[in-house]
Design an enzyme around this catalytic site. Structure first.
Site, PDB file in Angstrom:
ATOM      1  N   ASP A 230       1.064  -1.064   0.057  1.00 32.40           N
ATOM      2  CA  ASP A 230      -0.069  -0.146  -0.189  1.00 32.40           C
ATOM      3  C   ASP A 230       0.990   1.248  -0.066  1.00 32.40           C
ATOM      4  O   ASP A 230       2.050   0.895   0.258  1.00 32.40           O
ATOM      5  CB  ASP A 230      -0.939   0.017   1.233  1.00 32.40           C
ATOM      6  CG  ASP A 230      -2.133   1.003   0.863  1.00 32.40           C
ATOM      7  OD1 ASP A 230      -3.121   0.811   1.781  1.00 32.40           O
ATOM      8  OD2 ASP A 230      -2.069   1.988   0.321  1.00 32.40           O
TER       9      ASP A 230
HETATM   10  C1  GLC Z   1      -4.364   4.203  -0.136  1.00 33.80           C
HETATM   11  C2  GLC Z   1      -5.270   3.239   0.055  1.00 33.80           C
HETATM   12  C3  GLC Z   1      -5.299   2.103  -0.777  1.00 33.80           C
HETATM   13  C4  GLC Z   1      -4.954   2.952  -2.422  1.00 33.80           C
HETATM   14  C5  GLC Z   1      -3.631   3.422  -2.306  1.00 33.80           C
HETATM   15  C6  GLC Z   1      -3.416   4.437  -3.528  1.00 33.80           C
HETATM   16  O1  GLC Z   1      -3.714   4.656   1.199  1.00 33.80           O
HETATM   17  O2  GLC Z   1      -5.142   2.433   1.365  1.00 33.80           O
HETATM   18  O3  GLC Z   1      -6.237   1.432  -1.135  1.00 33.80           O
HETATM   19  O4  GLC Z   1      -5.096   1.984  -3.482  1.00 33.80           O
HETATM   20  O5  GLC Z   1      -3.423   4.110  -1.260  1.00 33.80           O
HETATM   21  O6  GLC Z   1      -4.065   5.446  -3.578  1.00 33.80           O
END
Ligand code: GLC
Length: 739
Positions: A230
């Site tokens: 993430d």
């Molecule tokens: C965010 C979210 C994730 C997302 C990523 C990119 O923090 O937790 O679900 O795909 O960052 O935006």
């Protein structure tokens, strides 16, 4: 485009290999032009393209205009695999057309608490249902030669301190509840990538947890794709690479790339681990560039798809004296700002720059409307309240648009309450005093309390139904479409009744899953707690009956498949769809505590008035199993119960599960009862035990019945290591009997 992966692996430098293990920037992977390796793009999802293309001062801003489909909390209520597949197709086409090679979704974390701010993106509280629905979505997207990133792996159950919280979960609970949906999708839909979660699980960050990313994901489940982090979830890059995290997102600006290079050079990281990661990355990129044709997509057509999807997701919770569907909106009053400006999606990374929005008022031109409260749907406004209440008395019916304002739930923080804004509850309470035909339309991402639920005539739950939700609401209110959704989460009476109430968001650094496998309806069933509305509940404008339940066998052995068939009939006057649910209820007295029943099958069937169809659902070993250092379907008589809701199981059948005796894994806690009850043959031990009991029975005459029962019980719970205290028998001799 065809990549020569072996050649690239041979000719990439160490620095280039290390560089491939982190992003170029927020949304792109690095290219290696000299070898012809292209960069590919990832973009949020999961219910629309949150694709960023514009940069100002090197920073991405905004996102492209795109189609906002119903969010996960709504789609889940459709219980319609084909619908999920079709939404996946639409999103895959849109992604490819916009040059996106992997869509960041679906989000399949289990709804542990209704307070979770991110629940609007998640699919529900039952891992079987979540896994089935997510698998269909993933197949739909990937059919369009676009990958997904199944997220957030794993146990991202809260937003409060999500980047550091340590989720303490026993393995059985993990396997049966918090990992099971990921497992089903990995095995059935083969996602190109997974996204690891921010949090820790039992002391290890998911981004560097070898048990999670290699033992479970790859060794147990056979996944061989890419795991990306993430955004900002990497804790220590080199241990993460070893654990099975191929891609750090977004870019670490070279900092962690250099750490990888240094680790290889000092020998603390083997080149084979780095090459393993690079191979996986190259294979992923290859999939992404295989079909680079940008099939144009039709936003307006997708908007109509979003409207149909929202209709199929809506849950009719109440409909007294069949007030709905309304014959028209003549004399009907719409109240509440959500009628004009509906809440249709959530906040955070999934927030879509929707190219269009259809409100209920847009779809019902000329309808009378009054706000009844502040425009933000949470501020009390005395004048507006009075105005709406007095107007309601002369209306044929009043449709109140209620729900959670966007700041009441979001990615990044959790909810503080299960309640709606007080001004909404007050408005509804005042309206029911003036008019018995009150219809409440709800917009929210997770369960809300409805103190007025038994006072209003109808409740239509739209959840966060996407940009076309207003049109769908009108289609349903007027009966153009018959509601067919079912709740994918329990709607509890009180926050205090929820399974993790004592623990949720209470710790600064730790969460303890004391409720174990008893999440959602498993909890309320076991505790026999009343709820507002049960898991799987949803009404229709027509009626259905189930009959002729049969199972392909009354006995189930390891390796069998059990085919369950039944008939579903539309006994009403309107066309409609029913979601038939199948729950398995284990026998009492198993070796572990199990929920009273668990969802193990569902199917949605469309029927004309009077039409009857036969439906079949298939159960396998996992349908009866729990986790006990492996999946175990313990012997006994199980009930197969089917019905339109978890609390309305109208037909049952029973199946006897047979189990091959299992050789025991002897531990210090293994008791005489465990050995004798295992069903596994231990002739020497049994002989010894009989002899021991004979010797002890010599004094039976002196014991009262209570003392005999106590002795029996104590014998059965006597651990092997204590047996020698009573028999002067060497423990090793005893263990040899069991080897
Ligand atoms: C965010 C979210 C994730 C997302 C990523 C990119 O923090 O937790 O679900 O795909 O960052 O935006």
């Amino acid at each position: 485009m065809k990549l020569d992966i072996p050649y690239m692996l041979e000719h990439l430098t160490l620095e280039e290999k290390a560089g491939l293990c982190s992003g170029k920037d927020q949304w792109f992977t690095k290219a290696v032009e000299r070898l012809g390796l292209p960069s590919i793009m990832v973009s949020d999802g999961p219910h629309g393209l949150r694709t960023q293309k514009e940069k100002v001062n090197g920073q991405y801003i905004g996102s492209i205009k795109s189609v906002c489909f119903p969010t996960g909390c709504a789609l889940a209520c459709s219980y319609d695999r084909d619908l999920m597949h079709h939404v996946g197709n639409d999103l895959g086409k849109e992604a490819r057309a916009e040059g996106v090679q992997t869509l960041l979704g679906p989000a399949v974390n289990i709804k542990r608490s209704p307070l979770c701010g991110r629940n609007f993106e998640y699919l529900g509280e039952d891992p079987y249902q979540v896994g089935e629905m997510a698998s269909s979505y993933v197949k739909g997207v990937q059919e369009e030669h676009v990958g997904v990133s199944l997220k957030h792996f794993a146990a991202n159950s809260q937003e409060f301190r999500r980047m550091s919280i340590d989720e303490h979960i026993d393995e059985r609970t993990l396997r049966e509840i918090y990992l099971a949906a990921f497992e089903k999708v990995v095995k059935e839909a083969k996602p190109w990538t997974l996204m690891c979660s921010y949090n820790q699980i039992n002391g290890a960050y998911s981004s560097e947890n070898p048990w999670l990313l290699t033992k479970v994901l790859r060794d147990d489940w056979g996944f061989d794709g890419v795991v990306m982090s993430d955004w900002g979830a990497v804790n220590r890059r080199v241990p993460a690479l070893r654990a099975g995290l191929e891609l750090e997102m977004p870019s670490s600006g070279g900092v962690n790339d250099r750490k990888i290079v240094a680790a290889v050079k000092d020998g603390s990281l083997s080149m084979e681990v780095l090459d393993r990661a690079v191979r996986r990355l190259l294979e992923w990129i290859q999939k992404g560039v295989e079909d680079t044709s940008h099939a144009p997509y039709d936003k307006e057509a997708d908007h109509e798809d979003a409207r149909k999807a929202s209709c199929a997701c809506a849950v009719l919770l109440r409909n007294e004296h069949s007030l709905l569907p309304l014959p028209s909106f003549d004399g009907v009053l719409f109240v509440g700002p959500f009628a004009k400006k509906p809440r249709f999606q959530g906040g955070g990374s999934s927030h879509i720059n929707n190219f269009k929005l259809t409100s209920a008022i847009d779809a019902a031109p000329g309808v009378t409307y009054l706000p009844g409260m502040g425009d933000d749907s949470e501020t009390r406004d005395e004048k507006r309240l009075e105005e709406a209440v007095s107007a309601s008395s002369s209306a044929k019916a009043v449709v109140v648009f209620a729900g959670l304002p966007e700041t009441w739930e979001s990615e990044g923080y959790d909810r503080a309450t299960l309640s709606l804004p007080p001004c909404q509850d007050e408005l509804i309470a005042k309206l029911v005093e003036k008019n018995k035909n009150i219809i409440v339309v709800l917009h929210h991402g997770s369960s809300v309390t409805m103190p007025w639920r038994n006072d209003v005539a109808s409740i239509l739950d739209m959840y966060l139904g996407g940009q076309a939700v207003g049109g769908a609401t009108v289609d349903l209110l007027l009966g153009k479409v018959n509601p067919s959704g079912k709740l994918a989460e329990t709607s509890p009476l009180r926050l205090e009744d929820t399974p993790c109430y004592l623990d949720y968001d209470k710790g600064q650094h730790d969460a303890y899953y004391g409720e174990r496998v008893f999440v959602g309806y498993r909890w309320y069933d076991e505790r026999k707690l009343p709820v507002q509305y049960p898991f799987g509940f949803g009404l229709s404008y027509t009626t259905f009956s189930l009959s002729s339940l049969s199972v392909s066998s009354k006995v189930f052995k390891e390796g069998d498949l059990l085919v369950v068939t039944l008939k579903v009939k539309n006994t009403g006057k309107k066309t409609g769809s029913e979601v038939v649910q199948l729950y398995v209820a284990p026998p009492k007295g198993l070796s572990v505590a199990r929920p009273p029943k668990e969802l193990k099958g569902f199917c949605k069937v469309f029927l004309q008035p009077g039409e009857e169809k036969e439906v079949t659902m298939t159960l396998d070993g996992r349908s009866f199993s729990y986790w006990d250092n492996g999946w175990r379907a313990e012997k006994g008589v199980y009930a197969i119960a089917v019905g339109p809701s978890s609390q309305e199981l109208t037909l049952t059948a029973s199946v006897t599960v047979e189990e091959k005796p299992r050789k025991l894994t002897i531990t210090d806690a293994t008791t005489i009862g465990d050995v004798l009850g295992s069903g596994y043959p231990y002739p020497a031990f049994e002989q010894f035990f009989k002899q021991m009991m004979r010797q002890m029975s010599a004094t039976d005459g002196t014991l009262g019945s209570g003392e005999k029962a106590m002795r029996e019980a104590m014998m059965m719970s006597l651990p092997l290591h204590a047996v020698c205290s009573f028999t002067n028998l060497d423990l090793d001799v005893l263990l040899k009997m069991l080897s």
